[in-house]
Scaffold this motif. Sequence first.
Motif, PDB file in Angstrom:
ATOM      1  N   MET A 127       0.858  -1.184   0.000  1.00 30.82           N
ATOM      2  CA  MET A 127       0.000   0.000   0.000  1.00 30.82           C
ATOM      3  C   MET A 127       0.891   1.230   0.000  1.00 30.82           C
ATOM      4  O   MET A 127       2.054   1.164   0.384  1.00 30.82           O
ATOM      5  CB  MET A 127      -0.923   0.002   1.230  1.00 30.82           C
ATOM      6  CG  MET A 127      -2.015  -1.036   1.204  1.00 30.82           C
ATOM      7  SD  MET A 127      -2.954  -1.106   2.773  1.00 30.82           S
ATOM      8  CE  MET A 127      -3.353   0.627   3.045  1.00 30.82           C
ATOM      9  N   ASP A 181      -7.516   6.098   6.506  1.00 32.14           N
ATOM     10  CA  ASP A 181      -7.177   5.565   5.187  1.00 32.14           C
ATOM     11  C   ASP A 181      -6.599   4.159   5.292  1.00 32.14           C
ATOM     12  O   ASP A 181      -6.910   3.285   4.481  1.00 32.14           O
ATOM     13  CB  ASP A 181      -6.189   6.485   4.481  1.00 32.14           C
ATOM     14  CG  ASP A 181      -6.804   7.820   4.103  1.00 32.14           C
ATOM     15  OD1 ASP A 181      -8.013   7.836   3.828  1.00 32.14           O
ATOM     16  OD2 ASP A 181      -6.081   8.826   4.088  1.00 32.14           O
ATOM     17  N   ARG A 189      -9.231   1.518   6.529  1.00 26.16           N
ATOM     18  CA  ARG A 189     -10.257   1.161   5.550  1.00 26.16           C
ATOM     19  C   ARG A 189      -9.806   0.007   4.659  1.00 26.16           C
ATOM     20  O   ARG A 189     -10.626  -0.648   4.031  1.00 26.16           O
ATOM     21  CB  ARG A 189     -10.653   2.382   4.732  1.00 26.16           C
ATOM     22  CG  ARG A 189     -11.302   3.462   5.586  1.00 26.16           C
ATOM     23  CD  ARG A 189     -12.082   4.468   4.798  1.00 26.16           C
ATOM     24  NE  ARG A 189     -13.385   3.927   4.420  1.00 26.16           N
ATOM     25  CZ  ARG A 189     -14.497   4.653   4.344  1.00 26.16           C
ATOM     26  NH1 ARG A 189     -14.473   5.924   4.626  1.00 26.16           N
ATOM     27  NH2 ARG A 189     -15.630   4.112   3.972  1.00 26.16           N
ATOM     28  N   ALA A 190      -8.518  -0.260   4.629  1.00 27.51           N
ATOM     29  CA  ALA A 190      -8.031  -1.415   3.868  1.00 27.51           C
ATOM     30  C   ALA A 190      -8.293  -2.730   4.595  1.00 27.51           C
ATOM     31  O   ALA A 190      -8.215  -3.799   3.984  1.00 27.51           O
ATOM     32  CB  ALA A 190      -6.539  -1.267   3.596  1.00 27.51           C
ATOM     33  N   SER A 191      -8.629  -2.661   5.890  1.00 30.35           N
ATOM     34  CA  SER A 191      -8.745  -3.888   6.677  1.00 30.35           C
ATOM     35  C   SER A 191      -9.884  -4.787   6.214  1.00 30.35           C
ATOM     36  O   SER A 191      -9.828  -6.012   6.423  1.00 30.35           O
ATOM     37  CB  SER A 191      -8.903  -3.559   8.166  1.00 30.35           C
ATOM     38  OG  SER A 191     -10.090  -2.821   8.408  1.00 30.35           O
ATOM     39  N   SER A 214     -10.522  -5.454   3.152  1.00 32.36           N
ATOM     40  CA  SER A 214      -9.930  -6.274   2.095  1.00 32.36           C
ATOM     41  C   SER A 214      -8.991  -7.328   2.682  1.00 32.36           C
ATOM     42  O   SER A 214      -8.865  -8.428   2.132  1.00 32.36           O
ATOM     43  CB  SER A 214      -9.190  -5.393   1.084  1.00 32.36           C
ATOM     44  OG  SER A 214      -8.067  -4.756   1.665  1.00 32.36           O
ATOM     45  N   TRP A 215      -8.349  -7.011   3.799  1.00 32.76           N
ATOM     46  CA  TRP A 215      -7.505  -8.015   4.453  1.00 32.76           C
ATOM     47  C   TRP A 215      -8.371  -9.178   4.940  1.00 32.76           C
ATOM     48  O   TRP A 215      -7.994 -10.341   4.803  1.00 32.76           O
ATOM     49  CB  TRP A 215      -6.744  -7.417   5.635  1.00 32.76           C
ATOM     50  CG  TRP A 215      -5.938  -6.198   5.293  1.00 32.76           C
ATOM     51  CD1 TRP A 215      -5.495  -5.811   4.050  1.00 32.76           C
ATOM     52  CD2 TRP A 215      -5.484  -5.195   6.208  1.00 32.76           C
ATOM     53  NE1 TRP A 215      -4.806  -4.632   4.139  1.00 32.76           N
ATOM     54  CE2 TRP A 215      -4.777  -4.229   5.445  1.00 32.76           C
ATOM     55  CE3 TRP A 215      -5.593  -5.019   7.589  1.00 32.76           C
ATOM     56  CZ2 TRP A 215      -4.199  -3.099   6.030  1.00 32.76           C
ATOM     57  CZ3 TRP A 215      -5.019  -3.896   8.182  1.00 32.76           C
ATOM     58  CH2 TRP A 215      -4.326  -2.954   7.400  1.00 32.76           C
ATOM     59  N   MET A 237      -2.019  -3.184  -3.826  1.00 30.27           N
ATOM     60  CA  MET A 237      -3.375  -2.685  -3.571  1.00 30.27           C
ATOM     61  C   MET A 237      -3.666  -1.365  -4.261  1.00 30.27           C
ATOM     62  O   MET A 237      -4.827  -0.972  -4.384  1.00 30.27           O
ATOM     63  CB  MET A 237      -3.579  -2.497  -2.055  1.00 30.27           C
ATOM     64  CG  MET A 237      -3.202  -3.684  -1.180  1.00 30.27           C
ATOM     65  SD  MET A 237      -4.274  -5.097  -1.411  1.00 30.27           S
ATOM     66  CE  MET A 237      -5.769  -4.526  -0.604  1.00 30.27           C
ATOM     67  N   GLU A 238      -2.623  -0.676  -4.724  1.00 33.84           N
ATOM     68  CA  GLU A 238      -2.784   0.677  -5.233  1.00 33.84           C
ATOM     69  C   GLU A 238      -3.068   0.700  -6.742  1.00 33.84           C
ATOM     70  O   GLU A 238      -2.391   0.026  -7.517  1.00 33.84           O
ATOM     71  CB  GLU A 238      -1.535   1.498  -4.944  1.00 33.84           C
ATOM     72  CG  GLU A 238      -1.215   1.646  -3.469  1.00 33.84           C
ATOM     73  CD  GLU A 238      -2.307   2.379  -2.697  1.00 33.84           C
ATOM     74  OE1 GLU A 238      -3.095   3.111  -3.329  1.00 33.84           O
ATOM     75  OE2 GLU A 238      -2.361   2.219  -1.469  1.00 33.84           O
ATOM     76  N   THR A 261     -13.729   2.557   1.068  1.00 29.44           N
ATOM     77  CA  THR A 261     -13.235   1.212   1.377  1.00 29.44           C
ATOM     78  C   THR A 261     -13.197   0.327   0.135  1.00 29.44           C
ATOM     79  O   THR A 261     -12.331  -0.547   0.007  1.00 29.44           O
ATOM     80  CB  THR A 261     -14.108   0.562   2.465  1.00 29.44           C
ATOM     81  OG1 THR A 261     -14.141   1.429   3.615  1.00 29.44           O
ATOM     82  CG2 THR A 261     -13.580  -0.789   2.876  1.00 29.44           C
ATOM     83  N   TYR A 307     -10.040  -0.661  -2.202  1.00 32.39           N
ATOM     84  CA  TYR A 307      -9.100  -1.730  -1.896  1.00 32.39           C
ATOM     85  C   TYR A 307      -9.566  -3.097  -2.402  1.00 32.39           C
ATOM     86  O   TYR A 307      -8.832  -4.078  -2.304  1.00 32.39           O
ATOM     87  CB  TYR A 307      -8.850  -1.796  -0.384  1.00 32.39           C
ATOM     88  CG  TYR A 307      -8.149  -0.566   0.134  1.00 32.39           C
ATOM     89  CD1 TYR A 307      -6.815  -0.320  -0.171  1.00 32.39           C
ATOM     90  CD2 TYR A 307      -8.813   0.374   0.919  1.00 32.39           C
ATOM     91  CE1 TYR A 307      -6.163   0.814   0.299  1.00 32.39           C
ATOM     92  CE2 TYR A 307      -8.167   1.509   1.390  1.00 32.39           C
ATOM     93  CZ  TYR A 307      -6.851   1.725   1.078  1.00 32.39           C
ATOM     94  OH  TYR A 307      -6.209   2.851   1.535  1.00 32.39           O
TER      95      TYR A 307
END
Length: 344
Positions: free
Chosen positions: A12, A20, A23-25, A27-28, A101-102, A153, A156
């Motif tokens: 990331m 920020d 908010r990726a969590s 997708s984890w 992820m980007e 969110t 991601y």
Amino acid sequence: MEKDIKKILLIMGHSAGVGDMLRASASWRALKNKFPTADLHLLFLTKDPGYVSETLISKHHLLASFHTLDKRLKGLKDWMEFFKGFAKLVRELNPDLIVDMEPHGLKSSMLCLYARLKYKIPSVGIAEFPGRGLFYTHKAPSSRVVLKSKDYTDRYFVVLKAFGIERQGLPIELEETEEGRQFRETMRSRFSIPEDVPLLGLNIGCGTPDALWKRPNLELLREAVHKVQKATSSFLVLSGANFEADVNERFLEGYHLPALNLAGKTNILELAGLIKACRLFISSDSGPYHMSVALKVPTLGVFVKDFPYSYHNHPWVRNVVLQSHQDIEKFISSALELWKYSSE
């Protein structure tokens, strides 16, 4: 691509903000659901080394490890150190797969290509513009094609389409650490808060220059929170960083219900404990708002304008715009809905 994947390195690099990154969590979690035996390792390409979010994310329960590389590259020496640091990490982790992820930028793309050519590690990325897909072993379509939602969110989840993974309403996640638990369990005795009174949390926040525009009007916020506190017979605790203690004190001027300003009294891990102690947490559009949502504490997000990009939409969350006295009624009704939700 899905066979024998035991270690996944995620890359990331968009923003070091607490919200920020949290908010990726979601997708984890989706990746953990897809690969339940795999460890997730996160590499964050940062322009703000040592930012407070690093401490929070380094302890995240979905990640096996967390690493950073400084992406402020001014010359050849910086680039060489950048790739050297990445190579060292890859050798240490020996991942089976790298996921970029980007959707934008080339630094993360170049790292994926480097890992594929030098270490034969497959990668997944987003073909955001012509030619970018060539950096990866597998690619997802451009976010401009597949990203229809206004929910931040969801950005991601674009790369996860290469796995056939959809979000399907997954929320962001955060668990209280041992530091947070200890703070929560001792805060009432430490700060002389009555044991039998429920806590109402408030984060005015938005104290950095780039975020001041997101701070609600103090007069309107004071009136709305006062009415909620009175209706719930609660004790108000205000959170915040050291530099936000003054705005909390301004809020409390003429405030005649029980309240305590705890700005600067917690670190980022203890803040999770403070939030967890609250029956309802009210916050502006800032890091603690996302932390509260991720902790699944009933959360009222307060915005200065309609901003769906930042909203979370779950049963334990309400989002209100506070621009005038006419908005206070909705603020109160939303808060009381959440107060009732927390007791069910």
